[in-house]
Design a protein around this motif. Structure first.
Motif, short mmCIF file in Angstrom:
data_model
loop_
_atom_site.label_atom_id
_atom_site.label_comp_id
_atom_site.label_asym_id
_atom_site.label_seq_id
_atom_site.Cartn_x
_atom_site.Cartn_y
_atom_site.Cartn_z
N HIS A 1 -38.52 25.55 -20.28
CA HIS A 1 -37.41 24.74 -19.03
C HIS A 1 -36.05 24.49 -19.56
O HIS A 1 -36.06 23.84 -20.64
CB HIS A 1 -38.29 23.76 -18.57
CG HIS A 1 -39.81 23.90 -18.08
ND1 HIS A 1 -39.99 24.34 -16.91
CD2 HIS A 1 -41.00 23.97 -19.01
CE1 HIS A 1 -41.33 24.55 -16.87
NE2 HIS A 1 -41.72 24.31 -17.86
N CYS B 1 -30.26 21.12 -21.98
CA CYS B 1 -31.75 20.65 -22.42
C CYS B 1 -32.81 21.71 -22.31
O CYS B 1 -32.37 22.39 -21.37
CB CYS B 1 -32.01 19.43 -22.01
SG CYS B 1 -31.26 18.04 -22.27
N SER C 1 -42.04 20.61 -27.60
CA SER C 1 -40.57 20.37 -28.33
C SER C 1 -39.59 20.24 -27.01
O SER C 1 -39.71 20.84 -26.29
CB SER C 1 -40.40 21.22 -29.63
OG SER C 1 -39.03 20.89 -29.94
N SER C 2 -38.51 19.64 -27.48
CA SER C 2 -37.17 19.32 -26.48
C SER C 2 -36.10 19.45 -27.37
O SER C 2 -36.29 18.78 -28.41
CB SER C 2 -37.39 18.42 -25.39
OG SER C 2 -37.51 17.29 -26.51
N SER C 3 -34.91 20.00 -26.98
CA SER C 3 -33.68 19.94 -27.59
C SER C 3 -32.69 20.04 -26.62
O SER C 3 -32.67 20.59 -25.54
CB SER C 3 -33.75 21.04 -28.50
OG SER C 3 -32.26 21.00 -28.98
N CYS C 4 -31.46 19.29 -26.97
CA CYS C 4 -30.49 19.26 -25.77
C CYS C 4 -29.01 19.33 -26.70
O CYS C 4 -28.87 19.14 -27.80
CB CYS C 4 -30.09 17.79 -25.23
SG CYS C 4 -31.63 17.28 -24.18
N ALA D 1 -42.99 24.51 -23.89
CA ALA D 1 -44.63 23.95 -23.38
C ALA D 1 -45.54 24.99 -23.65
O ALA D 1 -45.21 26.34 -23.59
CB ALA D 1 -44.51 23.46 -21.71
N ARG E 1 -36.97 22.45 -22.79
CA ARG E 1 -38.18 22.04 -23.22
C ARG E 1 -39.24 23.18 -23.17
O ARG E 1 -39.18 24.09 -22.38
CB ARG E 1 -38.91 20.93 -22.10
CG ARG E 1 -37.65 19.68 -22.10
CD ARG E 1 -38.35 18.66 -20.62
NE ARG E 1 -37.91 19.23 -19.49
CZ ARG E 1 -38.77 19.64 -18.70
NH1 ARG E 1 -40.20 19.67 -18.91
NH2 ARG E 1 -38.49 20.19 -17.57
N LEU F 1 -46.15 19.17 -23.16
CA LEU F 1 -44.67 19.41 -23.91
C LEU F 1 -44.69 19.45 -25.50
O LEU F 1 -45.42 18.58 -26.06
CB LEU F 1 -43.75 17.95 -23.68
CG LEU F 1 -42.23 18.04 -24.12
CD1 LEU F 1 -41.54 19.14 -23.66
CD2 LEU F 1 -41.67 16.67 -23.85
#
Length: 322
Positions: free
Chosen positions: A200, A130, A142-145, A134, A132, A140
């Motif tokens: 991250h 994942c 956006s996030s993606s896995c 920032a 993240r 935060l």
């Protein structure tokens, strides 16, 4: 004596005419050289200004194509048992001097993992990675896995490959490992109000083994940026040519303003007036010379007739003699 004086006056007139012509030709040549030097200096200056404008536009408009940073995974070890007590994670700080990403430009974010072909990783199977994003305040954005696993290699194929690659494995040239590339973002567009400053990464598995990792940010060019990058010579010619046309238009208007029709007409009238004055002066000199020659012969009335025929009055001749 009369013939000798006539020849002398004739030669003097010719000498004056030649001197006038030489002076006029010299003045015209100097004027042409001055105007030509100004013109070519202006052309060279306009060209360099056009080149500078294109380079400045290219530098400001084109984004950074590739940005690569190593990703150092960290974890907390377990003291009671072997293994990891938390997931391997990493924090990547993006450059603070100016934004790495341009607003409105699409970017592709990749993470590359170097994994050993160990029995532990074979038993792990699939695992999640994942990312993240920032901003500078820690918010935060956006996030993606993405899921990943080692490529399957059968026992027979692994045995054959090990036998064939044994010299390279023993010498250290080759290693039993696999490179894995995960696309975390395909077309990420940065928000102008919240620029990305921190990334991250986290691997959601305790048992996965990793040699090293790296992050790569690629700019997905399109439109004008795509043309400027893949056809730089053509784009440079078109850009510099456009700047030249605009600069030449401004230069032509400025030149017409500095040396317009009124100024040129005044210069032409001044030259005509100067020529007429020169002709009158030469006619007056001829009349005076002829009158002096006639006085030597004792013929004053003939001098008066010649002066009348020349178009000048006696007062004009007296003023000229004074």
């Amino acid at each position: 004596m009369f013939g000798f004086g006539f020849i002398t006056r004739y030669l003097d007139r010719k000498k004056k005419a030649v001197n006038n012509k030489v002076r006029n030709i010299t003045l015209r040549a100097m004027l042409a050289a001055y105007q030509g030097s100004i013109f070519w200096m202006s052309v060279v200056t306009v060209f360099w200004i056009s080149l500078f404008l294109y380079v400045a536009f290219y530098t400001a408009y084109m984004p950074s194509l590739v940005y690569t940073r190593p990703v150092h995974m960290q974890y907390k070890p377990c003291y009671n048992d072997k293994g990891l007590c938390d997931y391997p994670s990493a924090h990547v700080r993006l450059p603070t001097k100016g934004s790495l990403m341009m607003v409105g430009q699409k970017y592709q974010m990749l993470i590359k993992l170097d994994l050993p072909e160990s029995p532990v990783n074979e038993r792990v199977g699939m695992f999640m990675v994942c990312a993240r994003l920032a901003d500078k305040h820690g918010q935060l954005i956006s996030s993606s896995c993405r899921s990943a696993r080692l490529r399957y290699v059968s026992t027979i194929l692994r045995t054959v490959r090990t036998v064939l690659m044994a010299p390279l494995f023993l010498s250290g040239i080759a290693e039993e490992k696999q490179f894995m590339e995960l696309e975390m973002y395909t077309e990420f567009v940065e928000d102008q109000l919240h620029p990305i400053t921190d990334v991250h990464f986290e691997v959601l598995n305790h048992d996965v083994q990793i040699y090293s990792a790296s992050m790569t940010v690629l700019a997905r060019l399109s439109g004008l940026r795509y043309l400027m990058f893949h056809w730089p010579i053509l784009s440079a010619c078109v850009g510099i040519g456009t700047n030249l046309l605009f600069a030449i238009a401004v230069f032509a208007l400025s030149w017409r303003h500095l040396c317009g029709s009124e100024v040129c007409a005044n210069e032409k009238n001044d030259s005509i007036t100067f020529g007429l004055m020169g002709r009158q002066d030469s006619s007056l000199d001829d009349s005076l010379e002829e009158s002096s020659n006639s006085s030597d012969n004792g013929s004053i009335e003939d001098n008066s007739m010649k002066i009348k025929n020349s178009g000048f009055t006696v007062s004009d001749i007296m003023i000229a003699e004074q």
